[in-house]
Design a protein around this motif. Structure first.
Motif, PDB file in Angstrom:
ATOM      1  N   TYR A  25      36.767  42.370  37.749  1.00  0.00           N
ATOM      2  CA  TYR A  25      36.897  41.396  36.794  1.00  0.00           C
ATOM      3  C   TYR A  25      37.985  40.535  37.264  1.00  0.00           C
ATOM      4  O   TYR A  25      39.147  40.825  36.512  1.00  0.00           O
ATOM      5  CB  TYR A  25      36.924  41.994  35.414  1.00  0.00           C
ATOM      6  N   PRO A  26      38.118  39.698  37.970  1.00  0.00           N
ATOM      7  CA  PRO A  26      39.383  38.962  38.651  1.00  0.00           C
ATOM      8  C   PRO A  26      40.149  38.290  37.375  1.00  0.00           C
ATOM      9  O   PRO A  26      41.105  37.809  37.419  1.00  0.00           O
ATOM     10  CB  PRO A  26      38.900  38.067  39.494  1.00  0.00           C
ATOM     11  N   TYR A  27      39.503  37.955  36.358  1.00  0.00           N
ATOM     12  CA  TYR A  27      39.787  36.980  35.346  1.00  0.00           C
ATOM     13  C   TYR A  27      40.736  38.053  34.145  1.00  0.00           C
ATOM     14  O   TYR A  27      41.458  37.398  33.466  1.00  0.00           O
ATOM     15  CB  TYR A  27      38.783  36.347  34.369  1.00  0.00           C
ATOM     16  N   ILE A  28      40.615  39.229  34.360  1.00  0.00           N
ATOM     17  CA  ILE A  28      41.183  40.084  33.549  1.00  0.00           C
ATOM     18  C   ILE A  28      42.486  40.641  33.935  1.00  0.00           C
ATOM     19  O   ILE A  28      42.550  41.536  35.096  1.00  0.00           O
ATOM     20  CB  ILE A  28      40.196  41.530  33.052  1.00  0.00           C
ATOM     21  N   THR A  29      43.619  40.377  33.269  1.00  0.00           N
ATOM     22  CA  THR A  29      44.886  41.238  33.547  1.00  0.00           C
ATOM     23  C   THR A  29      45.247  42.107  32.685  1.00  0.00           C
ATOM     24  O   THR A  29      45.033  42.048  31.167  1.00  0.00           O
ATOM     25  CB  THR A  29      46.037  40.054  33.313  1.00  0.00           C
TER      26      THR A  29
END
Length: 439
Positions: free
Chosen positions: A75-79
Motif C-alpha cells: 500500500y504505497p500511499y500508507i505511511t
C-alpha cells in the motif's frame, strides 16, 4: 510474610500491565534487512497510520522488516509512524489524556482486561465482515483465547506473534557429567529427577540442574486461574495450586539448586554463565543468538508436561494488535494489520525465529530457516505441546502474575510451607484488589 504496595486510582489497570507485558516480551533474533492492483493503490490519497508497540516486542530492524517495508510495498500511499510505548512518557494513560492514542496498539494476550477498562478496544466484527477477511487461516485456539481473556464473544484484536515454550539444555554440562540428554515428552517429575543428577559442585562451580521459571507457567498448563473474575477474590487455595507449588518447591529444594532465578536471571545463568543444565522457558533465541559465535552447544526438548495431561503446554501467550476506537483511519489501519499477518510476512517472521499465528504447517516446518545457529537442533520440539485452555483473567492479571512468581522466592527464603504461603498470598492479593478496584 511477603508484601507489596500499590497505588490507588481508576487507571491502576494501566500501571499493572507493565510487569506482564515486560515478562512476556521474550528476546528473539533481530533482522537486518507494478501490477494493476498496485497502480490502483498508488492513486489513493496519502494516509498515516500510527502504530504503538513496546521496544521489547519488536526491535527497530524488525519494525522495518515486518511492518514498514511490507506495508509500503503493498500500500504505497500508507505511511506507518511508530509510537514506542512505555510506562512513563508514552503510557496508554498519558496518550489518552493527550488525545494521542495510536491507531493500532500492541498488547499481550494476558493483559486485555486492562485495555478493556481503559476503553481502548474496538469490536472488530464489522470491519472484518466489510473486508470479507478470512479468519480461518489463524490458529483457532489463539482467537478463542482473545475472546476468553477479554470475556467477550467477539474479537477486539488480531494476533501477530505467539510465544513458544521449550526445555533448553546445555549439552556441555550433560557431557561433563556423562548423563543422557533430555528427551521430548518428559514430565515435570522426570525432569526433576534428571535435575537431581545434574545438580553438582564441580571444581568450585555450582551447577544447577534445572530452572523451572515462574510457577505461573506450569499452573497455566492446568488452566489454574489466580483471581475469580466474578467475585474478584484470589483463589490460589485449591488442591491443584498446592500440587503445583509443592512441585516447584521440590525442584528448588534439590541441594545446590535452591537459587530461584525466573525470567532474565535464569536466562542469563543459562546463556552467559552456563551454570544451569536445563531451563524451562519462552522464546530465548535472541539471547542465544548473541553468544552463538562463542557458545552454541545447546539444544531443545519439548516443554515438561503433567502426566495426566500429555502434550499440553502452557496457556497461549501472544502479542496482538488492537484498533483504537478513536482512530480516524480505521480502513488503512486494518490494511496495516492484515499485512503483518499475511503469509509472506508471517513466513519471514517464522524464518527468523518468531512464532507464527497462522495454522498452515509450513510456518512450523520452516521455523528458524534463516538462523544458522539453529541448524542441527531439535527445533520441532517447540511444536510438540498444544496450548492449555484459557481461563479469563482480570485487570489485575499482571499484579497477580508477578506476585505468584515472587511467592516462590518467599517460600524458599523463609522456608514456608505451601499452605501458609497460599493463605498469605490470598490475603495480600485480596487486600490489594479491594484497595485498587474500580467498582
Amino acid at each position: 510474610m511477603f508484601k507489596w504496595s500499590g497505588k490507588n486510582g481508576a487507571l491502576l489497570s494501566l500501571v499493572i500491565l507493565a510487569g506482564l507485558l515486560s515478562a512476556c516480551g521474550g528476546k528473539e533474533p533481530t533482522a537486518v534487512g507494478k501490477d494493476q492492483s498496485k497502480v490502483k493503490e498508488e492513486n489513493k490519497d496519502p494516509v498515516t497510520v500510527t502504530f504503538g508497540v513496546r521496544p521489547s516486542y519488536l526491535t527497530d530492524n524488525e519494525i522495518q522488516r515486518y511492518i514498514i517495508d511490507p506495508v509500503k510495498k503493498k500500500y504505497p500511499y500508507i505511511t506507518v509512524d511508530i509510537v514506542k510505548l512505555d510506562d512513563k512518557n508514552n503510557s496508554f494513560e498519558k496518550l489518552l489524556v493527550a488525545g494521542a492514542l495510536p491507531d493500532i496498539n500492541v498488547t499481550n494476550s494476558l493483559t486485555l482486561q486492562g485495555t478493556k477498562l481503559l476503553g481502548i478496544q474496538e469490536d472488530m466484527t464489522k470491519i472484518i465482515k466489510e473486508n470479507n477477511y478470512d479468519l480461518s487461516r489463524f490458529q483457532s485456539e489463539l482467537l478463542d483465547t482473545v475472546k476468553a481473556n477479554n470475556q467477550t464473544d467477539y474479537l477486539v484484536g488480531i494476533p501477530y506473534y505467539v510465544q513458544f515454550n521449550a526445555l533448553y539444555y546445555n549439552k556441555d554440562i550433560f557431557d561433563k557429567f556423562g548423563v543422557p540428554y533430555p528427551k521430548d515428552g518428559m514430565t515435570w517429575y522426570e525432569v526433576t529427577e534428571l535435575a537431581k543428577k545434574m545438580t553438582r559442585m564441580d571444581n568450585g562451580v555450582q551447577y544447577r540442574g534445572f530452572e523451572p521459571d515462574s510457577v505461573y507457567r506450569p499452573a497455566s498448563q492446568l488452566s489454574l486461574p489466580l483471581i475469580d473474575p466474578k467475585s474478584y477474590k484470589s483463589i490460589v487455595n485449591t488442591d491443584q495450586w498446592k500440587t503445583v507449588l509443592e512441585m516447584v518447591k521440590n525442584i528448588y529444594s534439590i541441594p545446590g539448586n535452591n537459587k530461584v532465578q525466573p525470567f532474565s536471571p535464569g536466562v542469563n545463568a543459562f546463556v552467559k554463565d552456563r551454570t544451569i543444565a536445563m531451563l524451562a522457558g519462552l522464546n530465548n533465541l535472541g539471547n542465544l543468538a548473541d553468544v552463538k559465535d562463542v557458545w552454541n552447544n545447546w539444544d531443545f526438548a519439548s516443554y515438561p508436561v503433567f502426566a495426566e495431561r500429555p502434550g499440553i503446554g502452557t496457556q497461549a501467550d501472544f502479542h496482538l494488535m488492537l484498533m483504537s476506537p478513536s482512530s480516524k483511519v480505521k480502513d488503512a489501519a486494518f490494511k496495516v494489520m492484515t499485512t503483518i499477518v499475511s503469509d509472506e510476512v508471517q513466513l519471514d517472521m517464522a524464518h527468523m525465529g518468531k512464532g507464527s499465528v497462522l495454522k498452515d504447517k509450513k510456518f512450523q516446518d520452516e521455523f528458524g530457516k534463516d538462523l544458522d545457529f539453529l541448524k542441527g537442533k531439535n527445533v520441532q520440539a517447540i511444536f510438540k505441546t498444544k496450548p492449555a485452555p484459557a481461563f479469563p483473567p482480570t485487570e489485575f492479571a499482571s499484579e497477580a502474575f508477578n506476585q505468584i512468581t515472587n511467592l516462590m522466592k518467599t517460600i524458599m527464603k523463609d522456608n514456608l510451607d505451601v499452605n501458609t504461603a497460599m493463605r498469605q498470598y490470598n490475603e495480600q492479593m485480596d487486600k490489594f484488589i479491594e484497595q485498587n478496584r474500580t467498582k
